[in-house]
Design an enzyme around this catalytic site. Structure first.
Site, PDB file in Angstrom:
ATOM      1  N   GLU A 139       0.850  -1.189   0.000  1.00 13.48           N
ATOM      2  CA  GLU A 139       0.000   0.000   0.000  1.00 13.48           C
ATOM      3  C   GLU A 139       0.884   1.237   0.000  1.00 13.48           C
ATOM      4  OE1 GLU A 139      -3.200   0.088   2.896  1.00 13.48           O
ATOM      5  OE2 GLU A 139      -2.978   2.263   3.120  1.00 13.48           O
ATOM      6  N   GLU A 144      -2.539  11.368   3.397  1.00 12.54           N
ATOM      7  CA  GLU A 144      -3.499  11.094   4.460  1.00 12.54           C
ATOM      8  C   GLU A 144      -3.499  12.299   5.396  1.00 12.54           C
ATOM      9  OE1 GLU A 144      -4.112   6.608   5.647  1.00 12.54           O
ATOM     10  OE2 GLU A 144      -1.976   7.102   5.724  1.00 12.54           O
TER      11      GLU A 144
END
Length: 257
Positions: A139, A144
């Site tokens: 990932e 974020e």
């Protein structure tokens, strides 16, 4: 009068760059969201709460994803998070099976959704995730942001060697990151992954070993855009007074050289 193309070539030569090098740059995906609906030749909706196989989407998140909270309007992709009838709703899309690629420069220009409890993100998963599961898929978290930590941007990688924990990560304080639009970019190569915010490097990951445990990033990946609510990373507390919250994306672009 000097023609524009000739002038550009002269400038590139002055900078020590060849026109052939520039010509080799390949645009493999771009969406500037200038239509009136999501381009379904590139994107898929993800919907629901993850149940029964991955309730809470593996992170104890509170939202139910619904395509009605994803829209294309005024040249932007807009994901809206709301609380209605005691439940949280938001949007999530991905390019699985439609836009998958190996290596490149991946860039998004976005205006964050903010407030305690929201978690807007732009990230990538290995295209083999259904076969090998996570974190073996790998990932890449290009962006974020969690409202419980104002001013911070997180760039992270998940690998089998880290057991899915965010060990390969950098938290960067950026003044004014909640204000207006900013660019977030990852340079993904065979040997390293480097992250930038507004053109400034914030993190570079080079593994200790180049095997599937430490660097599962030598294969095709696909893109995801979403805004989660609460959860292990978003935080247990959600300020319900912030809703509706909107996460705006101006464009997403992927190039290879």
């Amino acid at each position: 009068m000097i023609k524009k193309g000739f002038a550009t070539a002269i400038m590139l030569l002055f900078l020590g760059m060849s026109t052939s090098a520039i010509a080799q740059e390949k645009l493999i995906f771009e969406d500037d969201f200038n239509g009136d609906s999501l381009d379904m030749s590139s994107w898929n909706y993800e919907e629901g709460d993850g149940c029964p196989n991955l309730c809470g989407w593996g992170n104890n998140e509170r939202q139910i994803y619904d395509r009605n909270y994803v829209e294309v309007r005024d040249g932007k992709l807009v994901i809206t998070a709301v609380k209605e009838d005691g439940k949280y709703y938001s949007g999530k899309i991905n390019t699985k099976d439609k836009v998958e690629f190996k290596y490149g420069e991946i860039e998004i220009r976005a205006k964050l959704g903010t407030g305690k409890g929201v978690w807007p993100a732009f990230w990538m998963l290995g295209a083999d995730v259904e076969k090998v599961s996570w974190p073996a898929s790998g990932e890449i978290d290009i962006l974020e942001y969690v409202g419980r930590e104002p001013g911070m941007v997180f760039t992270s990688l998940h690998t089998p060697a880290s057991h899915g924990e965010t060990m390969n990560t950098k938290k960067t304080r950026i003044e004014g990151i909640e204000d207006g639009y900013h660019t977030y970019r990852a340079v993904w190569t065979e040997d390293f992954i480097e992250f930038f915010v507004d053109g400034k490097q914030v993190y570079k990951f080079t593994p200790q070993e180049y095997d599937e445990e430490h660097y599962p990033f030598r294969k095709d990946f696909y893109l995801l855009v979403n805004m989660a609510i609460g959860g292990n990373f978003g935080g247990p507390e959600v300020d319900d007074s912030i809703f509706p919250v909107k996460y705006y994306i101006d464009y997403i672009k992927v190039t290879q050289i």
